[in-house]
Each structure stands twice: as C-alpha cells, then as structure tokens.
Design a protein around this motif. Sequence first.
Motif, PDB file in Angstrom:
ATOM      1  N   VAL A  44      26.526  21.974  50.323  1.00 23.35           N
ATOM      2  CA  VAL A  44      27.504  22.897  50.935  1.00 23.35           C
ATOM      3  C   VAL A  44      26.832  23.721  52.035  1.00 23.35           C
ATOM      4  CG1 VAL A  44      29.004  23.008  48.916  1.00 23.35           C
ATOM      5  CG2 VAL A  44      27.119  24.649  49.136  1.00 23.35           C
ATOM      6  N   SER A  45      27.664  24.370  52.844  1.00 19.99           N
ATOM      7  CA  SER A  45      27.148  25.013  54.065  1.00 19.99           C
ATOM      8  C   SER A  45      26.613  26.434  53.857  1.00 19.99           C
ATOM      9  CB  SER A  45      28.261  25.081  55.102  1.00 19.99           C
ATOM     10  OG  SER A  45      29.273  25.978  54.660  1.00 19.99           O
ATOM     11  N   ARG A  46      27.071  27.101  52.811  1.00 22.88           N
ATOM     12  CA  ARG A  46      26.784  28.537  52.604  1.00 22.88           C
ATOM     13  C   ARG A  46      27.134  29.346  53.857  1.00 22.88           C
ATOM     14  NH1 ARG A  46      21.385  27.114  49.201  1.00 22.88           N
ATOM     15  NH2 ARG A  46      22.338  27.069  47.163  1.00 22.88           N
ATOM     16  N   PHE A  77      35.243  18.038  54.446  1.00 23.49           N
ATOM     17  CA  PHE A  77      34.733  19.347  54.870  1.00 23.49           C
ATOM     18  C   PHE A  77      35.804  20.101  55.675  1.00 23.49           C
ATOM     19  CE2 PHE A  77      32.617  22.202  57.891  1.00 23.49           C
ATOM     20  CZ  PHE A  77      32.012  23.056  56.971  1.00 23.49           C
ATOM     21  N   GLU A  80      38.238  21.629  53.430  1.00 23.54           N
ATOM     22  CA  GLU A  80      37.742  22.817  52.714  1.00 23.54           C
ATOM     23  C   GLU A  80      37.805  24.046  53.613  1.00 23.54           C
ATOM     24  OE1 GLU A  80      37.064  22.976  49.392  1.00 23.54           O
ATOM     25  OE2 GLU A  80      37.843  20.947  49.485  1.00 23.54           O
ATOM     26  N   VAL A  81      37.395  23.873  54.866  1.00 25.75           N
ATOM     27  CA  VAL A  81      37.474  25.008  55.801  1.00 25.75           C
ATOM     28  C   VAL A  81      38.929  25.473  55.926  1.00 25.75           C
ATOM     29  CG1 VAL A  81      37.138  25.731  58.205  1.00 25.75           C
ATOM     30  CG2 VAL A  81      35.404  24.308  57.082  1.00 25.75           C
ATOM     31  N   TYR A 143      26.579  35.688  46.114  1.00 28.63           N
ATOM     32  CA  TYR A 143      27.168  34.378  46.419  1.00 28.63           C
ATOM     33  C   TYR A 143      27.206  33.522  45.166  1.00 28.63           C
ATOM     34  CZ  TYR A 143      27.515  29.586  48.278  1.00 28.63           C
ATOM     35  OH  TYR A 143      27.904  28.282  48.523  1.00 28.63           O
ATOM     36  N   ASN A 146      31.189  27.190  44.968  1.00 30.09           N
ATOM     37  CA  ASN A 146      32.623  27.137  44.645  1.00 30.09           C
ATOM     38  C   ASN A 146      32.882  26.640  43.218  1.00 30.09           C
ATOM     39  OD1 ASN A 146      35.529  27.123  45.395  1.00 30.09           O
ATOM     40  ND2 ASN A 146      35.302  24.925  45.092  1.00 30.09           N
ATOM     41  N   ARG A 149      32.257  29.296  40.768  1.00 30.96           N
ATOM     42  CA  ARG A 149      33.356  30.288  40.769  1.00 30.96           C
ATOM     43  C   ARG A 149      34.513  29.780  39.901  1.00 30.96           C
ATOM     44  NH1 ARG A 149      33.237  33.072  46.857  1.00 30.96           N
ATOM     45  NH2 ARG A 149      31.139  32.382  47.328  1.00 30.96           N
ATOM     46  N   PHE A 171      34.532  39.862  41.011  1.00 30.81           N
ATOM     47  CA  PHE A 171      34.135  39.052  42.173  1.00 30.81           C
ATOM     48  C   PHE A 171      34.209  39.892  43.459  1.00 30.81           C
ATOM     49  CE2 PHE A 171      34.470  34.173  41.365  1.00 30.81           C
ATOM     50  CZ  PHE A 171      33.637  34.280  40.270  1.00 30.81           C
ATOM     51  N   ASP A 179      37.174  38.540  49.619  1.00 28.23           N
ATOM     52  CA  ASP A 179      38.300  38.367  50.532  1.00 28.23           C
ATOM     53  C   ASP A 179      39.614  38.433  49.763  1.00 28.23           C
ATOM     54  OD1 ASP A 179      39.418  37.333  53.141  1.00 28.23           O
ATOM     55  OD2 ASP A 179      40.042  35.713  51.810  1.00 28.23           O
ATOM     56  N   TRP A 187      41.766  32.893  41.972  1.00 28.96           N
ATOM     57  CA  TRP A 187      41.871  33.319  40.565  1.00 28.96           C
ATOM     58  C   TRP A 187      43.258  32.990  40.019  1.00 28.96           C
ATOM     59  CZ3 TRP A 187      38.645  35.366  36.754  1.00 28.96           C
ATOM     60  CH2 TRP A 187      37.321  35.608  37.147  1.00 28.96           C
TER      61      TRP A 187
HETATM   62  C1  LIG Z   1      37.698  32.026  41.627  1.00 30.70           C
HETATM   63  C2  LIG Z   1      37.311  31.869  43.081  1.00 30.70           C
HETATM   64  C3  LIG Z   1      37.164  32.983  43.889  1.00 30.70           C
HETATM   65  C4  LIG Z   1      36.821  32.852  45.243  1.00 30.70           C
HETATM   66  N1  LIG Z   1      36.684  33.972  46.009  1.00 30.70           N
HETATM   67  C5  LIG Z   1      36.388  33.853  47.327  1.00 30.70           C
HETATM   68  C6  LIG Z   1      36.239  35.010  48.138  1.00 30.70           C
HETATM   69  O1  LIG Z   1      36.418  36.155  47.720  1.00 30.70           O
HETATM   70  N2  LIG Z   1      35.911  34.822  49.443  1.00 30.70           N
HETATM   71  C7  LIG Z   1      35.726  33.572  49.978  1.00 30.70           C
HETATM   72  O2  LIG Z   1      35.407  33.473  51.158  1.00 30.70           O
HETATM   73  N3  LIG Z   1      35.898  32.470  49.240  1.00 30.70           N
HETATM   74  C8  LIG Z   1      36.209  32.564  47.930  1.00 30.70           C
HETATM   75  N4  LIG Z   1      36.360  31.435  47.166  1.00 30.70           N
HETATM   76  C9  LIG Z   1      36.343  30.124  47.843  1.00 30.70           C
HETATM   77  C10 LIG Z   1      35.012  29.375  47.850  1.00 30.70           C
HETATM   78  O3  LIG Z   1      34.449  29.374  46.567  1.00 30.70           O
HETATM   79  C11 LIG Z   1      33.975  29.945  48.838  1.00 30.70           C
HETATM   80  O4  LIG Z   1      34.539  30.176  50.105  1.00 30.70           O
HETATM   81  C12 LIG Z   1      32.863  28.898  48.931  1.00 30.70           C
HETATM   82  O5  LIG Z   1      32.193  28.817  47.708  1.00 30.70           O
HETATM   83  C13 LIG Z   1      31.970  29.219  50.023  1.00 30.70           C
HETATM   84  O6  LIG Z   1      30.753  28.488  49.946  1.00 30.70           O
HETATM   85  P1  LIG Z   1      30.272  27.597  51.166  1.00 30.70           P
HETATM   86  O7  LIG Z   1      30.416  28.315  52.448  1.00 30.70           O
HETATM   87  O8  LIG Z   1      28.926  27.086  50.833  1.00 30.70           O
HETATM   88  O9  LIG Z   1      31.350  26.430  51.088  1.00 30.70           O
HETATM   89  P2  LIG Z   1      31.487  25.023  51.786  1.00 30.70           P
HETATM   90  O10 LIG Z   1      31.787  24.025  50.731  1.00 30.70           O
HETATM   91  O11 LIG Z   1      30.372  24.728  52.693  1.00 30.70           O
HETATM   92  O12 LIG Z   1      32.816  25.188  52.601  1.00 30.70           O
HETATM   93  C14 LIG Z   1      32.861  25.561  53.972  1.00 30.70           C
HETATM   94  C15 LIG Z   1      33.838  26.675  54.148  1.00 30.70           C
HETATM   95  O13 LIG Z   1      35.139  26.249  53.766  1.00 30.70           O
HETATM   96  C16 LIG Z   1      35.838  27.328  53.148  1.00 30.70           C
HETATM   97  N5  LIG Z   1      36.101  26.984  51.745  1.00 30.70           N
HETATM   98  C17 LIG Z   1      35.478  26.060  50.995  1.00 30.70           C
HETATM   99  N6  LIG Z   1      36.043  26.002  49.764  1.00 30.70           N
HETATM  100  C18 LIG Z   1      37.022  26.914  49.751  1.00 30.70           C
HETATM  101  C19 LIG Z   1      37.973  27.330  48.782  1.00 30.70           C
HETATM  102  N7  LIG Z   1      38.040  26.770  47.581  1.00 30.70           N
HETATM  103  N8  LIG Z   1      38.827  28.306  49.108  1.00 30.70           N
HETATM  104  C20 LIG Z   1      38.805  28.889  50.332  1.00 30.70           C
HETATM  105  N9  LIG Z   1      37.940  28.526  51.309  1.00 30.70           N
HETATM  106  C21 LIG Z   1      37.068  27.553  51.011  1.00 30.70           C
HETATM  107  C22 LIG Z   1      34.916  28.534  53.213  1.00 30.70           C
HETATM  108  O14 LIG Z   1      35.193  29.250  54.387  1.00 30.70           O
HETATM  109  C23 LIG Z   1      33.550  27.890  53.300  1.00 30.70           C
HETATM  110  O15 LIG Z   1      32.588  28.721  53.891  1.00 30.70           O
HETATM  111  C24 LIG Z   1      36.687  31.541  45.807  1.00 30.70           C
HETATM  112  C25 LIG Z   1      36.846  30.422  44.987  1.00 30.70           C
HETATM  113  C26 LIG Z   1      37.151  30.573  43.632  1.00 30.70           C
HETATM  114  C27 LIG Z   1      37.332  29.335  42.790  1.00 30.70           C
END
Ligand SMILES: Cc1cc2nc3c(=O)[nH]c(=O)nc-3n(C[C@H](O)[C@H](O)[C@H](O)COP(=O)(O)OP(=O)(O)OC[C@H]3O[C@@H](n4cnc5c(N)ncnc54)[C@H](O)[C@@H]3O)c2cc1C
Length: 398
Positions: A44-46, A77, A80-81, A143, A146, A149, A171, A179, A187
């Motif tokens: 994942v990208s973080r 990807f 997901e964004v 952090y 996903n 979470r 959270f 967010d 949730w």
């Molecule tokens: C219970 C729960 C609570 C969460 N709370 C938040 C929160 O408060 N703020 C938040 O930004 N995200 C939240 N998420 C969504 C997601 O978990 C995170 O955005 C993700 O883990 C970010 O990690 P990454 O950038 O490495 O993801 P990557 O897998 O690299 O994804 C790239 C980008 O896509 C978007 N993305 C990916 N998965 C999701 C998803 N399921 N929902 C929305 N956007 C997504 C994000 O912008 C992320 O940075 C939540 C998910 C769950 C299940």
Amino acid sequence: MVVSTFPPSRETALSRLAQFVPGAGRRYETGRNTDAGPDQPAAVSRLSPYLRYRLVGESEVVSQVLVRHDFDVAEKFVQEVLWRTYWKGWLEMRPSVWLRFQEERDRQLGSFPAARAIAAAETGLTGIVGFDDWARELVETGYLHNHARMWFASIWIFTLRLPWSLGADFFLRHLLDADAASNTLSWRWVAGLQTPGKIYLATADNIARYTNGRFAPKGLAREAIALTESPIEAAQVLREPVTHDVRQPSLLLVTHEDMTPESVFDSALDVRSILVCADAQLLWGDGARHFVSDAAADTAARASAQFGCTAHLIERLDAQTLIAAADVAGCKHILTPYAPVGPVADALAQLTPKLASAGITLVQKRRAWDSAFWPHAKKGFFPFKEKIPALLRESGLV
Ligand SMILES: Cc1cc2nc3c(=O)[nH]c(=O)nc-3n(C[C@H](O)[C@H](O)[C@H](O)COP(=O)(O)OP(=O)(O)OC[C@H]3O[C@@H](n4cnc5c(N)ncnc54)[C@H](O)[C@@H]3O)c2cc1C
C-alpha cells in the motif's frame, strides 16, 4: 514521534507518490490486503494523511499512476483512491449522518456503563492478540493498514460488543488521517448500518493469512447481527459552488481541508494576502494537530510564492480574525477551497453571516474532481465504481 513517519509536507507526499507509482499495478492488487506490520515493507502507498489534507490530490495521484500503468492494470488502486472521493460525496449529500454520529457518540460518552472495557480496548489490554497490537500501533504511529482498521472495528463491535460510535471516536482521536467521511462511513459499513443488514465479520483465518501468520486471535464472534437505526435522509442536492468576480482583490483562506490552494485557484487572481489556518479545535487528536500545524507552514511558503503576497499562520478560524485580516488587506472577498462535511465546514457556515454583516463575501471553490464524481455517490459504491472509467475520460482530469 507520530509525525516522523509521515513528514508533513507536499514535497514528501510527491516523493512518496513517485516511489509508490511503479508498484501501483499488479503489486498493489495482489499485496494490498496484507498487513506485514508497522515498519515492514507494504504494497500500500501510506499516502492517506497526505490525501486527507490534500497535500496531494486524488487527481494528481490517479493521473501519475495512469501515466505509468494502463487503467486495467491499476484499476484496483484507482478504485481505492476513489473510495475516499465516494465517501466524501456520499456524506456531502447526507450531512445529517455526520450529525447523527456525533449525537450518538456524545450520548454513549455520557451513558455507556462499561468505561473500563473501553479503556482496556483503547490501551490494548483486552487479551485479544492482534486487536491489542493494533490499538497500541494506532496510538503510537497514527496509522493503521486498511485491513487492520476493518478487523479492529469488527472485533470492537461484534466480539467486544462496544458501541461503534466510541470506536469511531477512538480512531478520530488517533489517526493522522482522521476524517469525518472515511471514518464514520467505514465504521458504519463494518457495523452493517451503511449497507443495511450487511456486516464485516473478522475471522481468525483471514487475520492469520493477511498478517503473514503474526496473529490468529481466539474467541472472535463467529456470527453477528447487523446493527440497526431509524431511516436516514434521502440524498440532498449538492450545495452549488458560489461563483465570484475574479477581478476582485481577495484574501485567500487555507484550511486543513485542502492544503494545496495553488492548484485550486489561478495564480492570476488578485490575491492580496493569505491566511493559513491550523485550528486545533477543528481536529480531534494531537497527532493530527501536529501534522496540520507543520503542514500549514509548508503550505504558507508555497502559497506565498504562488500568489506573490505574504501568508500568515492563524490558529483560530473565527470571524473576528478574518474580518481584521480582510480589512488590513483591503478585501471584500475571501476565497477558500471548498470544505466538505465536517468541523471546518461547520465553522465556515457559522462565520459566513458574520462576515456578510461586515460586507465580506466568503467564496468556497470546489475542485473539478469533486464536482465530477460527487454527484454519482448517491447510491452504493458498485454503481459509482462502474462510472469511474467514463468519468475519468469525460472530465479529462487525468
Ligand atoms: C474502520 C475504518 C476507518 C477508517 N478511517 C479512515 C479515516 O479516518 N481517514 C482516512 O483517510 N481513511 C480511513 N479509512 C480508510 C482506509 O483505511 C485508509 O484511507 C487507508 O488505510 C489508507 O492507507 P494507504 O494510504 O496506505 O492506502 P492505499 O491502499 O495505498 O490506498 C490509497 C488511497 O486510497 C484511499 N483509500 C484506500 N482505501 C480506502 C478506504 N477503504 N476508504 C477510503 N479511502 C480509501 C486513501 O486515500 C488511500 O490513501 C478507514 C477504514 C476503515 C475500515
């Protein structure tokens, strides 16, 4: 300590994106569900804290990925964004769901009898392996992956039987990317409220598989019933963005909802002064407060260079501060990137009439990306997802 893993600058966001792009295709698709643990390499990208505050935008991320990969290779990807965009659009059309969450959280805070159980869950003392580790990881790093979470929320609701709104609140207080839309609606989705009747149930096998065998918790709920609620409002029409006369001298206001104003507003605008606001009261946790405060200094430097005037950092989003700054700059217009449903939008809604009585118009400008996608977030993610390729093509956004 929290901030060091996510240095809060646009430069870091862009270099993290550049490093990630080669793996945004098949590597992401096959590896994205695995959480190998903090400090371990991940597919994942973080990027989420950077996307959350728009130190980098969804359109930039998607367009850079699609320069390198064909759409069908990077589709997962891109989708997901677009979840982030979808949740924001969905909540924008149903702001009462945000209000309902806050009321429910406050009600539970005031009445939930098992305060000790909440404290044990938040400090990683439940005895459930994995769950306890994620609680500590969240507090220490700001952090969580996903999948972690999802598992955490599911165990909180269905195994520990704690109120979902207090888990969502936990959270919000610790995530750097906290967010209103993504957190509340995710949730709700786990709890079976968002897609009524459909829950997400974490299983020991799934956790063991996707944590590379690090955790295989015992005693998880094996079946569960979706939570229920009274019907929510139908989707409202989106607020229409206000237009403005671009020749008017303006004060630019930047909030943590969008910290790249240089790609929202044209540099040819007559911007006389800039305010970059990092208001701790509009954020939930100290990690996010530190992140935004440092990002505000970074944003001020960029905005000042782009619009050719001084940028001032402010710590309170209030009418008095804005009126005084507009007065000094000789402006009757304040421009700001659009604030979606959440505390900043609430604050702007409260101060708008006060500015109006001082003869000042507040103009919120919505990004083309949001205007293209949000109207399609009326129903579930599946119909939204189907439209992604056409919307990307039609809008010329990537
Ligand atoms: C219970 C729960 C609570 C969460 N709370 C938040 C929160 O408060 N703020 C938040 O930004 N995200 C939240 N998420 C969504 C997601 O978990 C995170 O955005 C993700 O883990 C970010 O990690 P990454 O950038 O490495 O993801 P990557 O897998 O690299 O994804 C790239 C980008 O896509 C978007 N993305 C990916 N998965 C999701 C998803 N399921 N929902 C929305 N956007 C997504 C994000 O912008 C992320 O940075 C939540 C998910 C769950 C299940």
